[in-house]
Motif scaffolding. Sequence first.
Motif, PDB file in Angstrom:
ATOM      1  N   VAL A 225      17.525  -2.894  -0.611  1.00  0.00           N
ATOM      2  CA  VAL A 225      16.671  -2.603   0.538  1.00  0.00           C
ATOM      3  C   VAL A 225      16.214  -1.153   0.514  1.00  0.00           C
ATOM      4  N   ASP A 226      17.135  -0.236   0.244  1.00  0.00           N
ATOM      5  CA  ASP A 226      16.773   1.174   0.197  1.00  0.00           C
ATOM      6  C   ASP A 226      15.845   1.468  -0.977  1.00  0.00           C
ATOM      7  N   LEU A 227      16.046   0.770  -2.069  1.00  0.00           N
ATOM      8  CA  LEU A 227      15.147   0.922  -3.215  1.00  0.00           C
ATOM      9  C   LEU A 227      13.726   0.518  -2.831  1.00  0.00           C
ATOM     10  N   ALA A 228      13.599  -0.592  -2.126  1.00  0.00           N
ATOM     11  CA  ALA A 228      12.279  -1.065  -1.696  1.00  0.00           C
ATOM     12  C   ALA A 228      11.640  -0.084  -0.715  1.00  0.00           C
ATOM     13  N   LEU A 229      12.440   0.471   0.219  1.00  0.00           N
ATOM     14  CA  LEU A 229      11.905   1.429   1.180  1.00  0.00           C
ATOM     15  C   LEU A 229      11.442   2.703   0.488  1.00  0.00           C
ATOM     16  N   GLY A 230      12.225   3.156  -0.496  1.00  0.00           N
ATOM     17  CA  GLY A 230      11.841   4.349  -1.236  1.00  0.00           C
ATOM     18  C   GLY A 230      10.546   4.154  -2.004  1.00  0.00           C
ATOM     19  N   LEU A 231      10.424   3.001  -2.647  1.00  0.00           N
ATOM     20  CA  LEU A 231       9.183   2.710  -3.370  1.00  0.00           C
ATOM     21  C   LEU A 231       8.009   2.548  -2.415  1.00  0.00           C
ATOM     22  N   TYR A 232       8.286   2.008  -1.210  1.00  0.00           N
ATOM     23  CA  TYR A 232       7.221   1.911  -0.208  1.00  0.00           C
ATOM     24  C   TYR A 232       6.709   3.299   0.174  1.00  0.00           C
ATOM     25  N   LEU A 233       7.632   4.257   0.377  1.00  0.00           N
ATOM     26  CA  LEU A 233       7.210   5.610   0.707  1.00  0.00           C
ATOM     27  C   LEU A 233       6.272   6.171  -0.355  1.00  0.00           C
ATOM     28  N   GLY A 234       6.527   5.800  -1.609  1.00  0.00           N
ATOM     29  CA  GLY A 234       5.668   6.267  -2.682  1.00  0.00           C
ATOM     30  C   GLY A 234       4.360   5.507  -2.764  1.00  0.00           C
ATOM     31  N   ALA A 235       4.447   4.176  -2.712  1.00  0.00           N
ATOM     32  CA  ALA A 235       3.242   3.353  -2.854  1.00  0.00           C
ATOM     33  C   ALA A 235       2.362   3.420  -1.616  1.00  0.00           C
ATOM     34  N   GLY A 236       2.976   3.546  -0.420  1.00  0.00           N
ATOM     35  CA  GLY A 236       2.215   3.536   0.820  1.00  0.00           C
ATOM     36  C   GLY A 236       1.779   4.917   1.269  1.00  0.00           C
ATOM     37  N   PRO A 237       2.620   5.644   2.037  1.00  0.00           N
ATOM     38  CA  PRO A 237       2.198   6.954   2.550  1.00  0.00           C
ATOM     39  C   PRO A 237       1.765   7.938   1.466  1.00  0.00           C
ATOM     40  N   MET A 238       2.506   8.001   0.350  1.00  0.00           N
ATOM     41  CA  MET A 238       2.136   8.961  -0.686  1.00  0.00           C
ATOM     42  C   MET A 238       0.997   8.442  -1.557  1.00  0.00           C
ATOM     43  N   GLY A 239       1.125   7.236  -2.103  1.00  0.00           N
ATOM     44  CA  GLY A 239       0.143   6.724  -3.050  1.00  0.00           C
ATOM     45  C   GLY A 239      -1.174   6.354  -2.400  1.00  0.00           C
ATOM     46  N   LEU A 240      -1.192   5.242  -1.677  1.00  0.00           N
ATOM     47  CA  LEU A 240      -2.429   4.798  -1.030  1.00  0.00           C
ATOM     48  C   LEU A 240      -2.882   5.769   0.056  1.00  0.00           C
ATOM     49  N   GLY A 241      -1.929   6.404   0.748  1.00  0.00           N
ATOM     50  CA  GLY A 241      -2.304   7.367   1.776  1.00  0.00           C
ATOM     51  C   GLY A 241      -3.129   8.511   1.208  1.00  0.00           C
ATOM     52  N   TYR A 242      -2.660   9.107   0.137  1.00  0.00           N
ATOM     53  CA  TYR A 242      -3.408  10.200  -0.493  1.00  0.00           C
ATOM     54  C   TYR A 242      -4.727   9.707  -1.076  1.00  0.00           C
ATOM     55  N   TYR A 243      -4.709   8.530  -1.688  1.00  0.00           N
ATOM     56  CA  TYR A 243      -5.930   8.012  -2.291  1.00  0.00           C
ATOM     57  C   TYR A 243      -6.986   7.739  -1.219  1.00  0.00           C
ATOM     58  N   PHE A 244      -6.580   7.098  -0.120  1.00  0.00           N
ATOM     59  CA  PHE A 244      -7.514   6.809   0.963  1.00  0.00           C
ATOM     60  C   PHE A 244      -8.070   8.109   1.563  1.00  0.00           C
ATOM     61  N   TRP A 245      -7.195   9.078   1.777  1.00  0.00           N
ATOM     62  CA  TRP A 245      -7.622  10.337   2.376  1.00  0.00           C
ATOM     63  C   TRP A 245      -8.606  11.073   1.463  1.00  0.00           C
ATOM     64  N   SER A 246      -8.312  11.076   0.169  1.00  0.00           N
ATOM     65  CA  SER A 246      -9.206  11.743  -0.783  1.00  0.00           C
ATOM     66  C   SER A 246     -10.573  11.077  -0.797  1.00  0.00           C
ATOM     67  N   ARG A 247     -10.602   9.754  -0.774  1.00  0.00           N
ATOM     68  CA  ARG A 247     -11.874   9.035  -0.729  1.00  0.00           C
ATOM     69  C   ARG A 247     -12.637   9.354   0.560  1.00  0.00           C
ATOM     70  N   ALA A 248     -11.912   9.427   1.679  1.00  0.00           N
ATOM     71  CA  ALA A 248     -12.560   9.721   2.960  1.00  0.00           C
ATOM     72  C   ALA A 248     -13.220  11.090   2.932  1.00  0.00           C
ATOM     73  N   LEU A 249     -12.526  12.081   2.380  1.00  0.00           N
ATOM     74  CA  LEU A 249     -13.077  13.431   2.328  1.00  0.00           C
ATOM     75  C   LEU A 249     -14.302  13.503   1.428  1.00  0.00           C
TER      76      LEU A 249
END
Length: 308
Positions: A225-249
């Motif tokens: 469970v913790d492994l999945a949450l850690g990967l979510y932090l990377g894939a979601g807030p860090m990965g897609l979050g940064y990608y979406f924000w960069s595209r928006a700018l």
Amino acid sequence: MVERRDRAPWRFFRPGSGSMSALVFATGAVALWSTNALVGKSLLASHPVSQVQFLQFAGAALVFAAIRLMSREKATAITASTALMPLAVGFIGLVGTMVLQYIAFASMPVIEANLVAYTWPLMVAAAVIAFENPRRPALLGLAAALGFVGVALVISGGRDRTWFQGDLAGCLCAFGSALCMAFYSVMVGRLATSPDRLLLPSSLVGVALTLIWSVREGVAWPPGVDLALGLYLGAGPMGLGYYFWSRALKLGGSGKVAVIAYLTPIASTLLLTLSGERLTTTAIAGAVLVIGSCIAVGLERSEAENYV
């Protein structure tokens, strides 16, 4: 200067325009970022920063690699001098922001560190006043100042203790994280490099550095469970979050998406409150100030972009 009447300030995002796409990407980024502190808090309760960060960068690297593989952009030959600036922007914006933010999370109350780290939109407004010769600098300065006052009220009013009872180094790391993200937000829209090409090398560097950090500390592999949450932090807030924000700018400009960015500390604070963190009347008043400042800054910058 001549006003573009078809881009009046009240027509903030026109349907079918690049600005509408920018709104969608910015909203997606904020939705993901809002979960960052809550999930990070749960993992840091039982795992060291080094391990949480390694899982984050691993998840982000997978996302950026997948986006790069699906991208139709043709590779272009670039010189070492041309590549240096994008690499620096990506490293400071991704590695600097996230590592400093999570050191702060581990060193002081997360709700406090989160709000300090998310003062970066206010820092962007300060940069606009200093370097971009805005039409109404006094209004921008007042709005940014009120935003910082609002953050101070949330910090002081959210707990029944003295300010900054956490490690002083944690407070400095939170401000450092905000500075890194403000720098990234100012610079990314000015680079011709696509977000995936900008962020993938930085995430791989982050994977290498945090892996070494984890090995030196001798941390054990987390449960499923913790492994999945850690990967979510990377894939979601860090990965897609940064990608979406960069595209928006790149699509809408930092002025038009500023209003969305300022909602991040509010949404993340509310989620932390729902998880058990206290939010007093004083803190709510501070949140109102932050939202009000974000609207003022966002509308002022949007109006400025409607003039040539």
